[in-house]
Each structure stands twice: as C-alpha cells, then as structure tokens.
Scaffold this motif. Sequence first.
Motif, short mmCIF file in Angstrom:
data_model
loop_
_atom_site.label_atom_id
_atom_site.label_comp_id
_atom_site.label_asym_id
_atom_site.label_seq_id
_atom_site.Cartn_x
_atom_site.Cartn_y
_atom_site.Cartn_z
N TYR A 360 0.85 -1.19 0.00
CA TYR A 360 0.00 0.00 0.00
C TYR A 360 0.89 1.24 0.00
O TYR A 360 1.98 1.24 0.58
N ALA A 361 0.38 2.30 -0.63
CA ALA A 361 1.10 3.58 -0.62
C ALA A 361 0.08 4.72 -0.63
O ALA A 361 -1.03 4.57 -1.15
N ASP A 362 0.47 5.84 -0.07
CA ASP A 362 -0.38 7.02 -0.03
C ASP A 362 -0.23 7.79 -1.34
O ASP A 362 0.77 8.47 -1.56
N PHE A 363 -1.22 7.67 -2.21
CA PHE A 363 -1.14 8.29 -3.52
C PHE A 363 -1.41 9.79 -3.48
O PHE A 363 -1.28 10.47 -4.50
N SER A 364 -1.77 10.31 -2.33
CA SER A 364 -2.02 11.75 -2.24
C SER A 364 -0.75 12.55 -1.96
O SER A 364 -0.76 13.78 -2.08
N ALA A 365 0.32 11.87 -1.61
CA ALA A 365 1.54 12.59 -1.21
C ALA A 365 2.78 11.80 -1.61
O ALA A 365 3.61 11.45 -0.78
N MET A 366 2.89 11.54 -2.90
CA MET A 366 3.99 10.72 -3.38
C MET A 366 4.92 11.55 -4.26
O MET A 366 4.46 12.27 -5.16
N LYS A 367 6.21 11.45 -3.99
CA LYS A 367 7.20 12.05 -4.88
C LYS A 367 7.49 11.06 -6.00
O LYS A 367 7.85 9.92 -5.73
N VAL A 368 7.33 11.50 -7.23
CA VAL A 368 7.46 10.61 -8.39
C VAL A 368 8.70 11.01 -9.17
O VAL A 368 8.85 12.16 -9.60
N ASP A 369 9.59 10.05 -9.34
CA ASP A 369 10.83 10.29 -10.06
C ASP A 369 10.56 10.60 -11.53
O ASP A 369 9.58 10.11 -12.12
N ALA A 370 11.43 11.40 -12.13
CA ALA A 370 11.26 11.80 -13.53
C ALA A 370 11.24 10.59 -14.46
O ALA A 370 10.66 10.67 -15.56
N ARG A 371 11.82 9.49 -14.04
CA ARG A 371 11.82 8.27 -14.86
C ARG A 371 10.40 7.79 -15.14
O ARG A 371 10.14 7.16 -16.16
N TRP A 372 9.47 8.11 -14.21
CA TRP A 372 8.13 7.53 -14.30
C TRP A 372 7.04 8.52 -14.66
O TRP A 372 5.94 8.11 -15.05
N THR A 373 7.28 9.80 -14.55
CA THR A 373 6.19 10.76 -14.72
C THR A 373 5.64 10.81 -16.14
O THR A 373 4.46 11.09 -16.35
N GLY A 374 6.50 10.58 -17.14
CA GLY A 374 6.06 10.72 -18.53
C GLY A 374 6.11 12.16 -19.01
O GLY A 374 5.76 12.45 -20.16
N THR A 375 6.53 13.08 -18.14
CA THR A 375 6.63 14.49 -18.53
C THR A 375 8.09 14.93 -18.69
O THR A 375 8.35 16.03 -19.20
N GLY A 376 9.01 14.07 -18.23
CA GLY A 376 10.42 14.44 -18.26
C GLY A 376 10.90 15.12 -17.01
O GLY A 376 12.09 15.41 -16.88
#
Length: 691
Positions: A360-376
């Motif tokens: 489980y993870a809190d999707f309201s407060a997650m830091k997402v690495d640039a590798r995964w965002t799809g925005t660069g």
Amino acid sequence: MIRKKIGVLAATSALAAGTFLLPMPAGQALTSGNVTAQTVQQLAASTRPTAQNPFLVGAGVSDMTGEVAEVGFLGYATPSQNGSGVHTRQYARAFAVIDPVTGKGNLMITLDAMSGWESVRAELVRRIRAQFGSQFSEANIMLTASHTHATPGGVSTDSAYNVTTLGWHEPTFRAQVDGAAQAVREAMADLAPGNVTISQSQLTGVGVNRSAVALERDPQELLDGLINGVDPTSATLRFDHNGVTRAVLNWFAIHPTSLTNQNTLVSSDNKGYAQYLLETVDHGVDLNAGGDDAAFIAAFANSNTGDVSPNTNLRPGSGPTDDQYLNVKIQGEKQANAVRQQLTAPGAPVGSGLDARIQYADFSAMKVDARWTGTGYAGNTCNATLGAPFAAGSTEDGPGAAGFNEGVNANKVWSDFNWLAYSASQSLKDCQYPKANLFDVRSQIQQKLPIQIMRFGSYYLLGLPGEHNGAVGVQYRQDMAQLFGVDPSHILVQGYTNAYSHYVTTPQEYMSQQYEGGATPFGINTMGAYRQMLNTVGNSLKQGTALPIGDKPTPRTPLKSTIGKVLYDLPGVGNYYGKVLTQPLDTTRGGTVSAVFVGAHPNNNHKLNSSYLEVQRYENGRWVKVTADNDPDTRFKWKRHLAAQSRVTIEWIIPANATPGQYRLVYNGDSKKALGAITSFTGVTNPFTVR
C-alpha cells in the motif's frame, strides 16, 4: 463433473498422473464444508508434480446477489437508478493455484460487481486466513470485479460512493463477502493435480475509444499498442485438471455499460453474458441450483478499460443496436467467442513457480521520479479532487450533471458564478493543474492504495485499483516486460482490484481534461505514481525479497442506511401473496410472455443459489424447470404498490429454439410480517401454449 466428490476425483487424477494424495476417511469426500488448512497442506505435501500436472488447481463459484429493490445502483452515480428486480444474478468466482514443491499459492476472486472494494477485501482476507492459515496472506489474495454498473451499491466504507446509494447497505455487503468466501471454499475443495495454461488472441470491433480527443495527444509508442484506440488483447488463464480445461479467467478491456443508467434491474451486463454462454450454454451449468457442482467455471474480468465503451455509436445504450438488452448479448457473445476460439487448441503452459507481492502507498503525497512521470520532470501527486469534467460524466456511457462539460476551461460559467466550488487552496490548484477542482474528496475516497503483482511462471498479473485508460495499460506492459525480461504479452493488466481509485490517464490525456482526466484524482502524475509503485513491487518479486505491507488505510465505519429495509408486507384487501392478477397468453417462439402477481418485497430473501422465478414445461405428466432468473431472457420486475404492497411482473422472451408445448410461470416470494417473521410462498400461473 461433481466437485463435491473431489476425494474420488483427485485420487483418480493422481493415479493417472502418477502422483499420491492424502487418503480420505472411507465414504467421505472433501467438500467446501470440511476443507481446512491441514487438508490442503496434506494434499500439497503428498502430490508429486509432473510435466502435465505441476500444480494443484481448483475453481469455485457462488451466488452473491444483494438487495435487488430500492437500493441505489453503483457506477453511474444516478440518484434515480434504484433497483427494481433482476435481469441476471451476480456471482463470485474463485481460482486457486498451489505449487506442491514450494507450498506457495495464489488465490484470485472475481465478482460481478462494480469494483473489488477495500471493505470487501479486508473481511474476505480475514475469513480466508482464519480458515486456511498461513497458506494465504495479504500478498497472494487478489480481489477484482467485472465493473458492471447494474449492481446494488452501499458496499464501500468510503462516503463518496454512498451518496447516491443513500448510505451503507449491510445486506448487500454481506452477500458479496459471503458469496466470495463460499467461492473460495469451493475452489479449495476442487483442488486437484493440474496445470495453468494461457491462450491469447486479438479481439477487435467490440469496444470504441470514448475519449479520442485526449487519446490523440499520446506518444506514438503507446498508440502503437492499441488498435483504433482500444487494447485488443483477449488473454485467458486456463485452469486444467489432467489436461482438461476446468475453468477460465479472461481479461478484455471493455466497460460493462451496455445497460444504461435508466436500467434498474440487477445484471452482470455484457461480461456476465459471456460467462453465461460458456458456463450454461456450452457446459449446461445451472447456477440457479448452486455452484458447488459446476462442471465449468468462466470469469470475465477487466483490464485497461478506462476509456473503452461498448456503446459503439457513442451514445448510451446505442451500439451496435438501440436495444440495450440486445447489446448486452452482442457484446458479451463477442467476448465469449474469442475464448471459445482459444479453447479449440491447447493453451501454452505458463511455466514453473508461483509468487506474489503487495504494498500500500499514499497516492495523495507521493514524490514521483522523472523516470516515471512521462513528462520528463520529477513531480508529486496531490490530495484527491474530482474536476468539473468529472461532473459532466462520460457522455458516451452515462451523462452526468446538466450544464457541465468535458475539456479545459469548458466550465467557465460555473467557475464565474459558483466560485465557492472552485475555491481550493492555491497549492492544490497548482498541483492539479489544469483541472478545475470541483470536489475535494480527500476524506471521502481511499487515498492509500494497494499495488499487487502475482507471478504464474513467466506471466505476471498486475492487480490495480481504479480504471486505467488503454494507453496507460500499454505503458505498464512495457515497463514490467522490461523489468522481468519477458515479452509484453506476458504482462496481464487488471483494474478494479482490491480497492477503487477512479481513473488513471497518461499525463498527455490529463492535460486535455476530458471526463477521465477530470476523474483522475491525484493529478497529472497519477500514472507515474502507479508506474513507480509497480517497479517497487516488481523488483521485490523479481529479487525474492520481503516487502512490507506499507501504509494501509484506517478502517472506516460507514453510516448505515434504512433505505431498502423492509418493515412489513401486505397483500391488500381481497388478495393473497402469489395471486396471479394477469395471466400469460399463448405465445409464439420469439415473442414475450408475461404475468403479474400479488407480491412481497424481494429484499426479504435474496434467493441465493435459487431464483425468484421459474419457467416450467409440462413433460410426461409433471412440470419441469426450463429456466430461472439467471437467464438473460427472463425479467423479474418488482414495483411498490401503495404503502406496503408489491406487484411483481415476470417476463420471458421465448427463445426461437424453445420446445413447443405447455408452459407456466412460477413466482417464488417471501413476505414479512410486522413482527419480523418471514414466510415463503409460491404463485403459479395458468398453463399457456408456446407454438
């Protein structure tokens, strides 16, 4: 195949395969009532795997139909869509696989429901572990649903989903949990030496992308994984007993929304019809008589279906025809035919080894690495909001509130004149940009979500909450195929699993703010957060390392509803329960015959593994059941009459191949007295002729 006689069946299969099983006491078969963790462990320990039968496999099915009257349906969130009867019943199906060498097992449960809710999962996991001990855990129990919208609601403890259902409905929640638990017991009693194989094909011309404006923004490498904007993958796990397919679990991306928000009959929709064709039409299974003796079990689960509609004319209830019930059959039969074709050849063995992980993870407060965002760029997820385009609804399947529209800045009138609805904090506005925040739902929906992966040999099943668009599923397959070193066809994407979290779009689709983007609650980096979590869970699975359960949500206590609760029934002056008010007429095949009865409230008895109605034919001096209320050609319709009276209409669309002769309609009801006593009764029509 009589599964209650599994002690004999398993022994026979074992002898043929050269394996050895635990002895059962003389005259005793292993049934769903006496299977325990000890018997399962003994069975696994005494089984010698072979190339043909490397696993123990079992399947089970049980009725889980909840309250069919005066309970709000879940899916369209239409307040006026309250249950009034049955089109088809709803079932839970379970599939168990155990590796006798390692003792590891995977257990999958599919429901004819809108989602596999966290509330249902939590109680189901508790019951399974109480009966089967350490054989199963959080990690290797997976709960999903077909996503039918013709289902009674009030089973989630998250308040956002109980608004149009007018609260929590304990009887429906209990029916779903009880049905799922019974299906699991049946699957465990069905365990016998076998194999898990897979068949895959492409199925096109069924669904249509309902969000083309958003889709055209996606990167070409994702669009290349779709055909006409839709994922064509029809993938089927086959559970074999000694080389013979015992049960199937199919994934194909399409919304079970052939029935519109005007339908008020409980139904399993197009995926349910596919199940009916494989089970009842092809294998003669009568689920109205209970599932413990089912000769064949077929579940049609869902995949990356967020933007896929069965309404090919892009209007609710329209496509391929303008008859919503006929569309259920057409779209369901296409899915069934794909599996039928796959079953004409042997499946490919998945290979050796089972395993599973969940976190489980809190999707309201997650830091997402640039590798995964799809925005660069690296980014963050946001506290959950639903935007103005969400209120517009999916106009192709079920329009939402009047005056709301899809698209960026498409609701400026509302923002100008109803600024309070858009008064989220500036930081939340920035995080959710360009979404026009309409509802802050951080306390009303689940934000701490489970990500689960099951391994079957060289195939990986991704269990994901929520509704993931077609291109999103393509991205997941590419990511996980690279991680595990397999072809993308070895990655199976499954939504509506273990919880519900609304939609997930690509970041490019999110910027368009169509319905799906407005309903993506955690912002533009939602898909990136899922990708990042899949990588975390997948790496643990790949490396064989332990994985903590993570940040589970705190259980909530829902506000219970009295809607749908029956105080008492009355037949009315001069009437009695079961009295036929309108008799059926002689009818030709292909026509519809009907009758009206003095009835009682159907919520008095859900008729689990039974039926509210029967169609009977006169044969050799006696009346014989022809069909019942799980038949898509029957309708059980209930209507309140005055304060406490009921009128029940039974309809039967007579098949073109029906046997001519004398028939009658039978109504099975239950009335409730003011002091609470419930009494069964039966109403029977005069005979009528089918020509």
